[in-house]
Write an enzyme that holds these catalytic residues in place. Structure first.
Site, mmCIF file in Angstrom:
data_model
loop_
_atom_site.group_PDB
_atom_site.id
_atom_site.type_symbol
_atom_site.label_atom_id
_atom_site.label_comp_id
_atom_site.label_asym_id
_atom_site.label_seq_id
_atom_site.Cartn_x
_atom_site.Cartn_y
_atom_site.Cartn_z
ATOM 1 N N LYS A 68 0.833 -1.202 0.000
ATOM 2 C CA LYS A 68 0.000 0.000 0.000
ATOM 3 C C LYS A 68 0.875 1.262 0.000
ATOM 4 O O LYS A 68 0.653 2.166 -0.796
ATOM 5 C CB LYS A 68 -0.935 -0.006 1.229
ATOM 6 C CG LYS A 68 -1.928 -1.175 1.185
ATOM 7 C CD LYS A 68 -2.910 -1.149 2.337
ATOM 8 C CE LYS A 68 -2.287 -1.470 3.681
ATOM 9 N NZ LYS A 68 -1.711 -2.846 3.756
ATOM 10 N N THR A 69 1.868 1.294 0.888
ATOM 11 C CA THR A 69 2.762 2.459 0.934
ATOM 12 C C THR A 69 3.499 2.598 -0.388
ATOM 13 O O THR A 69 3.684 3.701 -0.907
ATOM 14 C CB THR A 69 3.784 2.295 2.083
ATOM 15 O OG1 THR A 69 3.069 1.966 3.273
ATOM 16 C CG2 THR A 69 4.585 3.551 2.300
ATOM 17 N N ASP A 113 -1.283 6.492 6.741
ATOM 18 C CA ASP A 113 -1.291 5.062 7.013
ATOM 19 C C ASP A 113 -2.180 4.809 8.233
ATOM 20 O O ASP A 113 -2.372 5.724 9.048
ATOM 21 C CB ASP A 113 0.160 4.609 7.304
ATOM 22 C CG ASP A 113 0.339 3.124 7.063
ATOM 23 O OD1 ASP A 113 -0.602 2.459 6.584
ATOM 24 O OD2 ASP A 113 1.441 2.619 7.356
ATOM 25 N N THR A 162 -5.650 -1.513 7.292
ATOM 26 C CA THR A 162 -5.759 -2.973 7.333
ATOM 27 C C THR A 162 -7.174 -3.369 7.747
ATOM 28 O O THR A 162 -7.543 -4.523 7.660
ATOM 29 C CB THR A 162 -4.778 -3.547 8.384
ATOM 30 O OG1 THR A 162 -4.957 -2.821 9.610
ATOM 31 C CG2 THR A 162 -3.352 -3.400 7.919
ATOM 32 N N ARG A 221 6.432 -8.235 1.635
ATOM 33 C CA ARG A 221 7.364 -7.822 2.699
ATOM 34 C C ARG A 221 7.967 -9.050 3.367
ATOM 35 O O ARG A 221 9.161 -9.078 3.680
ATOM 36 C CB ARG A 221 6.662 -6.937 3.728
ATOM 37 C CG ARG A 221 7.607 -6.552 4.858
ATOM 38 C CD ARG A 221 6.982 -5.634 5.885
ATOM 39 N NE ARG A 221 6.824 -4.288 5.378
ATOM 40 C CZ ARG A 221 5.740 -3.558 5.533
ATOM 41 N NH1 ARG A 221 4.695 -4.045 6.157
ATOM 42 N NH2 ARG A 221 5.696 -2.334 5.054
HETATM 43 P P1 ADP Z 1 2.167 -1.895 3.165
HETATM 44 O O1 ADP Z 1 2.173 -0.409 3.072
HETATM 45 O O2 ADP Z 1 0.951 -2.502 2.521
HETATM 46 O O3 ADP Z 1 2.374 -2.424 4.559
HETATM 47 P P2 ADP Z 1 4.644 -1.727 1.631
HETATM 48 O O4 ADP Z 1 4.192 -0.872 0.499
HETATM 49 O O5 ADP Z 1 5.461 -1.070 2.681
HETATM 50 O O6 ADP Z 1 3.387 -2.469 2.307
HETATM 51 O O7 ADP Z 1 5.424 -2.971 0.993
HETATM 52 C C1 ADP Z 1 6.302 -3.781 1.738
HETATM 53 C C2 ADP Z 1 7.513 -4.170 0.912
HETATM 54 O O8 ADP Z 1 7.104 -5.175 -0.021
HETATM 55 C C3 ADP Z 1 8.078 -3.006 0.090
HETATM 56 O O9 ADP Z 1 9.241 -2.527 0.668
HETATM 57 C C4 ADP Z 1 8.383 -3.590 -1.275
HETATM 58 O O10 ADP Z 1 9.762 -3.843 -1.376
HETATM 59 C C5 ADP Z 1 7.647 -4.918 -1.314
HETATM 60 N N1 ADP Z 1 6.537 -4.884 -2.281
HETATM 61 C C6 ADP Z 1 5.266 -4.545 -2.005
HETATM 62 N N2 ADP Z 1 4.495 -4.671 -3.088
HETATM 63 C C7 ADP Z 1 5.281 -5.119 -4.077
HETATM 64 C C8 ADP Z 1 5.043 -5.463 -5.457
HETATM 65 N N3 ADP Z 1 3.823 -5.383 -5.991
HETATM 66 N N4 ADP Z 1 6.096 -5.860 -6.203
HETATM 67 C C9 ADP Z 1 7.323 -5.975 -5.636
HETATM 68 N N5 ADP Z 1 7.612 -5.676 -4.346
HETATM 69 C C10 ADP Z 1 6.602 -5.247 -3.567
#
Ligand code: ADP
Length: 343
Positions: A68-69, A113, A162, A221
């Site tokens: 998401k981030t 977030d 979430t 992640r």
């Molecule tokens: P969230 O905000 O949903 O908790 P993040 O955006 O921080 O998740 O993603 C976590 C990690 O996973 C990121 O640092 C990235 O390296 C990896 N990641 C997330 N989505 C992808 C994707 N679609 N393709 C490749 N790597 C991804």
């Protein structure tokens, strides 16, 4: 305190290591999977760009660690804008929010977030900001009190949560674009592992990448984190060569079984089976028995167990399914209970 879980989709301190954050895809082309989100988002972004307008507000919901981030940053790269990032719990007073909003430049992406954790008093100030790009100030007190409007630049709010169910209806309704993120398939996680290995200069065989992908709980992640643990293990124990066997041994050492379950997952299932005869059991009772917080169980442990069909939620509480009994090699006997177990 419980040992930190390597399998959690939630961010851990080691994830902010610069080499790790550099793994974030920077464009939709690099972003693996989530086509149900990527395709409509691409169209919305392109349409906004062609019209020269800011993007509508975007709500991304789904379990932690799914990207998401990363999407919020991709959106700002696409729009050539800046991102101002904060989180629901960080905005304790309306003034905190005002400070950030009034500093936004035209077209900026404002990322919140855990938006479901905004205090109600703060959330109310967000409504006019999202809808009309104004914030209301009350100046003076008593009989002299007056309401002043402050005009903001047009911005795009990207909210991540979430727990979409905990969002108030007025807040949810103010998002023009709402996307649900899903767990990644093993094939998509395999692509994530191969991509990260390439970027980090780690030599990983295709089948070793599958070992990691299968156990990464549908979460990029986690896949990246497991890759690093496997790399460490290979360096110390296997002259740096990551074969399937080395990956398997490294992950077993972390207590992660072939379905991607760790000690806490197994403890949760064993509690339902051994202490509550397979369930149904309420979440409060389970949290007390396991000495874990309810939110950890609900937000972090259960979603994956539900997704792989090891846990069933019924009106009376949680039940362990037949698949869970089989995975843990527990005979699912009590006569007459069989139907309940299969639901
Ligand atoms: P969230 O905000 O949903 O908790 P993040 O955006 O921080 O998740 O993603 C976590 C990690 O996973 C990121 O640092 C990235 O390296 C990896 N990641 C997330 N989505 C992808 C994707 N679609 N393709 C490749 N790597 C991804």
């Amino acid at each position: 305190m419980a040992r930190e879980r390597i399998l959690t989709g939630e961010s851990m301190p080691e994830d902010s290591d610069p080499t790790f954050t550099s793994l974030r895809p920077r464009s939709l082309e690099e972003y693996i999977g989530q086509q149900d989100v990527v395709r409509p988002l691409r169209i919305a972004l392109e349409a906004a760009r062609q019209r020269g307008e800011p993007l509508e507000h975007v709500l991304l919901h789904g379990p932690p660690g799914l990207g998401k981030t990363t999407l919020a940053h991709i959106i700002r790269h696409y729009l050539g804008a800046e991102v101002i990032a904060t989180s629901g719990p960080a905005l304790t007073r309306p003034g905190d929010l005002m400070g950030l909003l009034t500093n936004l430049k035209p077209g900026d992406v404002f990322f919140i977030d855990e938006i479901h954790r905004l205090a109600p008093a703060v959330e109310e100030y967000l409504y006019p900001a999202m809808e009309d790009f104004i914030v209301d100030f009350v100046v003076d007190k008593g009989a002299n009190a007056r309401m002043l409007n402050f005009k903001l630049h047009r911005f795009t709010l990207v909210g991540a949560t979430t727990m979409a169910g905990l969002l108030s209806a007025p807040l949810r309704d103010r998002f023009g674009l709402v996307y649900r993120m899903n767990y990644y398939s093993p094939a998509e996680l395999h692509a994530v592992v191969m991509r990260s290995a390439r970027l980090l200069g780690i030599a990983v065989g295709e089948d070793a990448a599958w070992e990691i992908a299968r156990r990464a709980r549908g979460t990029p992640r986690v896949a990246n984190r497991l890759l690093r643990r496997v790399r460490d293990y290979a360096q110390v124990e296997a002259a740096g060569v990551i074969t399937r066997e080395v990956a398997d041994a490294a992950l077993r050492l972390e207590g992660i079984d072939e379905m991607g379950l760790d000690a806490l997952d197994r403890a949760l299932l064993r509690t339902i089976i051994d202490v509550y005869q397979g369930g149904p059991v309420g979440i409060e009772a389970m949290a007390a028995t396991l000495n874990e917080s309810q939110s950890t169980l609900v937000e972090v442990v259960e979603p994956y167990l539900l997704q792989i069909g090891f846990l069933a939620r019924t009106p009376g509480g949680r039940k362990a399914t037949l698949a869970a009994y089989q995975h843990l090699h527990v005979p699912a006997t009590p006569p007459g209970d069989q139907r309940a177990l299969e639901m």
